[in-house]
Design an enzyme around this catalytic site. Structure first.
Site, PDB file in Angstrom:
ATOM      1  N   GLY A  11      30.724  81.245  71.824  1.00  0.00           N
ATOM      2  CA  GLY A  11      30.929  82.586  72.353  1.00  0.00           C
ATOM      3  C   GLY A  11      32.238  82.812  73.081  1.00  0.00           C
ATOM      4  O   GLY A  11      32.322  83.689  73.938  1.00  0.00           O
ATOM      5  N   ASN A  13      34.843  84.203  71.798  1.00  0.00           N
ATOM      6  CA  ASN A  13      35.277  85.572  71.457  1.00  0.00           C
ATOM      7  C   ASN A  13      34.456  86.605  72.220  1.00  0.00           C
ATOM      8  O   ASN A  13      35.000  87.613  72.676  1.00  0.00           O
ATOM      9  CB  ASN A  13      35.207  85.800  69.947  1.00  0.00           C
ATOM     10  CG  ASN A  13      36.411  85.227  69.232  1.00  0.00           C
ATOM     11  OD1 ASN A  13      37.494  85.783  69.308  1.00  0.00           O
ATOM     12  ND2 ASN A  13      36.235  84.087  68.585  1.00  0.00           N
ATOM     13  N   ASN A 106      34.385  91.972  62.010  1.00  0.00           N
ATOM     14  CA  ASN A 106      34.219  90.516  62.083  1.00  0.00           C
ATOM     15  C   ASN A 106      35.588  89.912  62.367  1.00  0.00           C
ATOM     16  O   ASN A 106      36.614  90.493  62.006  1.00  0.00           O
ATOM     17  CB  ASN A 106      33.690  89.981  60.745  1.00  0.00           C
ATOM     18  CG  ASN A 106      33.444  88.485  60.780  1.00  0.00           C
ATOM     19  OD1 ASN A 106      32.988  87.938  61.796  1.00  0.00           O
ATOM     20  ND2 ASN A 106      33.748  87.799  59.699  1.00  0.00           N
ATOM     21  N   HIS A 108      37.811  86.366  61.689  1.00  0.00           N
ATOM     22  CA  HIS A 108      37.815  85.180  60.826  1.00  0.00           C
ATOM     23  C   HIS A 108      39.068  84.361  61.150  1.00  0.00           C
ATOM     24  O   HIS A 108      40.158  84.926  61.275  1.00  0.00           O
ATOM     25  CB  HIS A 108      37.819  85.615  59.356  1.00  0.00           C
ATOM     26  CG  HIS A 108      37.720  84.462  58.417  1.00  0.00           C
ATOM     27  ND1 HIS A 108      36.518  83.863  58.108  1.00  0.00           N
ATOM     28  CD2 HIS A 108      38.675  83.766  57.756  1.00  0.00           C
ATOM     29  CE1 HIS A 108      36.738  82.854  57.276  1.00  0.00           C
ATOM     30  NE2 HIS A 108      38.037  82.774  57.041  1.00  0.00           N
ATOM     31  N   ASP A 149      33.789  88.407  53.946  1.00  0.00           N
ATOM     32  CA  ASP A 149      35.218  88.392  54.307  1.00  0.00           C
ATOM     33  C   ASP A 149      36.100  89.273  53.425  1.00  0.00           C
ATOM     34  O   ASP A 149      37.315  89.052  53.345  1.00  0.00           O
ATOM     35  CB  ASP A 149      35.771  86.947  54.267  1.00  0.00           C
ATOM     36  CG  ASP A 149      35.045  86.043  55.254  1.00  0.00           C
ATOM     37  OD1 ASP A 149      34.630  86.527  56.308  1.00  0.00           O
ATOM     38  OD2 ASP A 149      34.903  84.846  54.940  1.00  0.00           O
ATOM     39  N   GLU A 178      42.900  84.743  68.480  1.00  0.00           N
ATOM     40  CA  GLU A 178      41.670  85.518  68.264  1.00  0.00           C
ATOM     41  C   GLU A 178      41.293  86.287  69.525  1.00  0.00           C
ATOM     42  O   GLU A 178      40.851  87.439  69.457  1.00  0.00           O
ATOM     43  CB  GLU A 178      40.503  84.589  67.906  1.00  0.00           C
ATOM     44  CG  GLU A 178      40.643  83.874  66.580  1.00  0.00           C
ATOM     45  CD  GLU A 178      39.366  83.121  66.214  1.00  0.00           C
ATOM     46  OE1 GLU A 178      38.274  83.667  66.382  1.00  0.00           O
ATOM     47  OE2 GLU A 178      39.472  81.969  65.762  1.00  0.00           O
TER      48      GLU A 178
HETATM   49  C1  GAR Z   1      35.750  81.747  65.762  1.00  0.00           C
HETATM   50  O1  GAR Z   1      36.853  80.923  65.532  1.00  0.00           O
HETATM   51  C2  GAR Z   1      35.595  82.749  64.628  1.00  0.00           C
HETATM   52  O2  GAR Z   1      36.813  83.159  64.093  1.00  0.00           O
HETATM   53  C3  GAR Z   1      34.806  81.938  63.639  1.00  0.00           C
HETATM   54  O3  GAR Z   1      33.862  81.243  64.401  1.00  0.00           O
HETATM   55  C4  GAR Z   1      34.444  80.950  65.670  1.00  0.00           C
HETATM   56  C5  GAR Z   1      33.460  81.331  66.746  1.00  0.00           C
HETATM   57  O4  GAR Z   1      33.897  80.854  67.996  1.00  0.00           O
HETATM   58  N1  GAR Z   1      34.185  82.796  62.662  1.00  0.00           N
HETATM   59  C6  GAR Z   1      34.099  82.485  61.369  1.00  0.00           C
HETATM   60  O5  GAR Z   1      34.482  81.417  60.916  1.00  0.00           O
HETATM   61  C7  GAR Z   1      33.485  83.581  60.501  1.00  0.00           C
HETATM   62  N2  GAR Z   1      33.574  83.241  59.115  1.00  0.00           N
HETATM   63  P1  GAR Z   1      33.272  81.435  69.337  1.00  0.00           P
HETATM   64  O6  GAR Z   1      31.752  81.271  69.248  1.00  0.00           O
HETATM   65  O7  GAR Z   1      33.841  80.547  70.400  1.00  0.00           O
HETATM   66  O8  GAR Z   1      33.682  82.868  69.470  1.00  0.00           O
END
Ligand code: GAR
Length: 213
Positions: A11, A13, A106, A108, A149, A178
């Protein structure tokens, strides 16, 4: 803007979005955090900010459509008008994608359409980038459609790949990108500055943020 964040992982993000709401950089309120697993660290972050959460594992429902209905009920209960997927590791049911058409984003961790699609999430993305010998990766915020995606791209930022990178070092370089890109993309929607024309996303009066790496 009443925002719900869907998350399955640590989490970071979600945290960046919560922080941007608190400072006023993102004129929105996170009103719900939804996960498919009670193990998601994102749930602790939501709780620490007083954000209500719901754990909805698809296995708890008899049919995919019942799972979709439960997600929609939860979103309705919290009067959610925009959804941010932030490390949500499940495909969102079609009924939910349709209900939030042009209102669901989303993030990515690559420059889509490269290194996206089914099975491409988290560490797998960085492994694929390194295995391919790509010189650039990055982060992409895109609208969610029924194809993994494939939705229209809202914001993108490149990040260099170094010869001695590992999946972890590349992830560590992309994550801070991100964390600024996602709140920024959400802000554009909160300020009603985004026009979607087929695959093309046009943004009113936009001077893109540029980070240094
Ligand atoms: C992030 O790097 C996001 O871009 C990726 O999962 C991670 C979640 O991190 N998402 C994907 O790969 C979607 N296909 P977080 O839980 O620390 O936010």
């Amino acid at each position: 803007m009443r925002l719900a964040v869907f998350a399955s992982g640590g989490g970071t993000n979600l945290q960046a979005i919560l922080d941007a709401c608190r400072t006023g950089d993102l004129p929105a309120d996170v009103v719900a955090c939804i996960s498919n697993t009670s193990a998601a660290g994102a749930l602790d972050r939501a709780q620490a900010h007083g954000v209500p959460s719901a754990v909805l594992p698809p296995a708890d429902f008899d049919t995919p459509s019942a799972f979709g209905d439960a997600l929609l009920d939860t979103l309705d209960q919290h009067r959610v008008d925009f959804v941010a997927l932030a490390g949500y590791m499940l495909k969102v049911p079609k009924s939910v994608v349709a209900a939030y058409r042009h209102r669901m984003l989303n993030i990515h961790p690559s420059l889509l359409p490269a290194f996206g699609g089914k099975g491409m999430y988290g560490r797998h993305v960085h492994e694929a980038v390194l295995a391919h010998g790509a010189h650039w990766s990055g982060a992409t915020v895109h609208l969610v459609t029924d194809e993994y995606d494939q939705g229209p791209i809202v914001l993108q930022e490149p990040v260099p790949v170094y010869a001695d990178d590992t999946p972890s070092s590349l992830a560590e370089r992309i994550q801070p990108v991100e964390h600024t890109l996602y709140p920024e993309a959400l802000r554009l929607f909160a300020e009603d500055r985004v026009r979607i024309d087929g695959r093309t996303v046009r943004i009113d009066d936009y001077a893109p943020h540029r980070s240094s790496h």
